[in-house]
Write an enzyme that holds these catalytic residues in place. Structure first.
Site, PDB file in Angstrom:
ATOM      1  N   ASP A 108       0.769  -1.126   0.084  1.00  0.00           N
ATOM      2  CA  ASP A 108      -0.062   0.047  -0.061  1.00  0.00           C
ATOM      3  C   ASP A 108       0.875   1.139  -0.057  1.00  0.00           C
ATOM      4  OD1 ASP A 108      -2.375   1.521  -0.153  1.00  0.00           O
ATOM      5  OD2 ASP A 108      -2.915   1.127   2.163  1.00  0.00           O
ATOM      6  N   HIS A 148       2.785   3.179  -8.970  1.00  0.00           N
ATOM      7  CA  HIS A 148       2.577   1.642  -9.217  1.00  0.00           C
ATOM      8  C   HIS A 148       3.792   1.415  -9.990  1.00  0.00           C
ATOM      9  CE1 HIS A 148      -1.516   1.913  -7.769  1.00  0.00           C
ATOM     10  NE2 HIS A 148      -2.196   2.692  -8.511  1.00  0.00           N
ATOM     11  N   LEU A 182      11.469 -20.144  -4.977  1.00  0.00           N
ATOM     12  CA  LEU A 182      10.359 -19.453  -4.294  1.00  0.00           C
ATOM     13  C   LEU A 182       9.052 -19.542  -5.128  1.00  0.00           C
ATOM     14  CD1 LEU A 182       9.323 -16.867  -2.489  1.00  0.00           C
ATOM     15  CD2 LEU A 182      10.359 -15.331  -4.386  1.00  0.00           C
ATOM     16  N   ASN A 202       1.366   3.590  -2.868  1.00  0.00           N
ATOM     17  CA  ASN A 202       1.791   3.907  -4.105  1.00  0.00           C
ATOM     18  C   ASN A 202       1.179   5.255  -4.565  1.00  0.00           C
ATOM     19  OD1 ASN A 202       2.946   1.377  -4.238  1.00  0.00           O
ATOM     20  ND2 ASN A 202       1.484   0.579  -5.809  1.00  0.00           N
ATOM     21  N   GLY A 203      -0.016   5.325  -4.416  1.00  0.00           N
ATOM     22  CA  GLY A 203      -0.590   6.656  -4.803  1.00  0.00           C
ATOM     23  C   GLY A 203      -0.066   7.990  -3.902  1.00  0.00           C
TER      24      GLY A 203
HETATM   25  C1  FPP Z   1      -2.150  -0.013  -3.370  1.00  0.00           C
HETATM   26  O1  FPP Z   1      -1.462   1.720  -3.399  1.00  0.00           O
HETATM   27  C2  FPP Z   1      -1.581  -0.675  -4.245  1.00  0.00           C
HETATM   28  C3  FPP Z   1      -2.049  -1.183  -5.458  1.00  0.00           C
HETATM   29  C4  FPP Z   1      -3.758  -1.030  -5.385  1.00  0.00           C
HETATM   30  C5  FPP Z   1      -1.720  -1.983  -6.391  1.00  0.00           C
HETATM   31  C6  FPP Z   1      -0.469  -2.606  -6.132  1.00  0.00           C
HETATM   32  C7  FPP Z   1       0.287  -2.847  -7.074  1.00  0.00           C
HETATM   33  C8  FPP Z   1       1.833  -2.638  -7.380  1.00  0.00           C
HETATM   34  C9  FPP Z   1       2.585  -2.517  -6.401  1.00  0.00           C
HETATM   35  C10 FPP Z   1       2.369  -2.486  -8.642  1.00  0.00           C
HETATM   36  C11 FPP Z   1       2.254  -3.569  -9.608  1.00  0.00           C
HETATM   37  C12 FPP Z   1       2.586  -4.805  -9.202  1.00  0.00           C
HETATM   38  C13 FPP Z   1       3.145  -5.935 -10.042  1.00  0.00           C
HETATM   39  C14 FPP Z   1       3.068  -7.327  -9.520  1.00  0.00           C
HETATM   40  C15 FPP Z   1       3.596  -5.622 -11.193  1.00  0.00           C
HETATM   41  P1  FPP Z   1      -2.591   2.480  -3.394  1.00  0.00           P
HETATM   42  O2  FPP Z   1      -2.723   3.212  -4.852  1.00  0.00           O
HETATM   43  O3  FPP Z   1      -3.978   2.259  -2.545  1.00  0.00           O
HETATM   44  O4  FPP Z   1      -1.995   3.759  -2.687  1.00  0.00           O
HETATM   45  P2  FPP Z   1      -2.590   4.815  -1.799  1.00  0.00           P
HETATM   46  O5  FPP Z   1      -2.859   4.252  -0.717  1.00  0.00           O
HETATM   47  O6  FPP Z   1      -1.353   5.900  -1.224  1.00  0.00           O
HETATM   48  O7  FPP Z   1      -3.559   5.542  -2.762  1.00  0.00           O
END
Ligand code: FPP
Length: 225
Positions: free
Chosen positions: A12, A29, A123, A14-15
């Site tokens: 969690d 992402h 793995l 990324n955004g």
């Molecule tokens: C949550 O962060 C993350 C996700 C919903 C997507 C996870 C995807 C990745 C880490 C990248 C792609 C993965 C692979 C295996 C290629 P959020 O967007 O909810 O972040 P925020 O809470 O800060 O908005």
């Protein structure tokens, strides 16, 4: 010292990582996918047998279409272009979740990578895509019923998408929130939980190493004393 057979991670943040750099959410992402690679290599090199990553939940369809499309395309690229990551580190690719709504291109790429990596044994990298734990449990119960099998804890476990990987020993969530968000609820009944404020794109193998060291020295009681 506790054995770490199954590590699960809710990736969690990324955004927020992107926003704090005045980038667009999808840049977060993209960076997050690089971190997936580093963490998978760490696990392969450190004797962890099963790593399950929450890449796309059944609830993530509620995001704007442009973000959903970006995430699914990122996944497709990862699966198609990162074959060497799997082959060089003897990583076997698996998925959990309901793949039925995905495009044929994505489904074929998934099948192809699963086949190509089926003999790798260091793995198991398990991507949870279109995954929701409640949905998985309902599907497992229906599968067991359809085969005329009596419903009990073992028969439900045996019919989960994740059957064979073992219960989760350690569940990590990055990004500061402290909830499980419908991820591996059945399998995490006795998991140790670790929450870190670090946003996923900033998460490093050094931090993972520290979390694992703490996990290893925790006294796990499984309901006993
Ligand atoms: C949550 O962060 C993350 C996700 C919903 C997507 C996870 C995807 C990745 C880490 C990248 C792609 C993965 C692979 C295996 C290629 P959020 O967007 O909810 O972040 P925020 O809470 O800060 O908005």
């Amino acid at each position: 010292m506790n054995t770490l057979n199954h590590l699960a991670i809710i990736m969690d943040g990324n955004g927020r990582w992107a926003k704090s750099r005045t980038l667009v959410r999808t840049d977060g992402h993209k960076k997050g996918a690089d971190v997936v690679e580093n963490i998978a290599i760490y696990c392969a090199k450190n004797g962890i047998k099963n790593l399950t990553l929450y890449a796309f939940s059944t609830e993530n369809w509620k995001r704007p279409k442009s973000e959903v499309d970006f995430l699914l395309n990122l996944l497709l690229k990862f699966i198609k272009l990162k074959e060497n990551l799997f082959l060089e580190n003897s990583i076997r690719f698996h998925t959990i979740g309901d793949l039925s709504p995905f495009s044929n291109e994505l489904k074929d790429a998934i099948t192809n990578l699963k086949n190509k990596t089926k003999d790798n044994d260091r793995l198991n990298l398990i991507l949870a895509i279109n995954y929701g734990s409640q949905n998985e449990i309902v599907r497992a119960v229906n599968l067991a019923l359809a085969s005329g099998i009596k419903i009990n804890e073992q028969s439900i476990s045996n019919h989960l998408d994740s059957a064979g990987f073992g219960d989760v020993d350690l569940m990590i969530r990055t990004g500061g929130e402290q909830r499980l968000s419908n991820f591996l609820l059945w399998q995490s009944s006795y998991a140790e939980l670790a929450f870190t404020p670090t946003l996923w794109p900033d998460f490093t193998s050094q931090e993972l190493d520290k979390i694992i060291a703490k996990f290893r020295s925790t006294h796990r009681k499984f309901g006993a004393i």
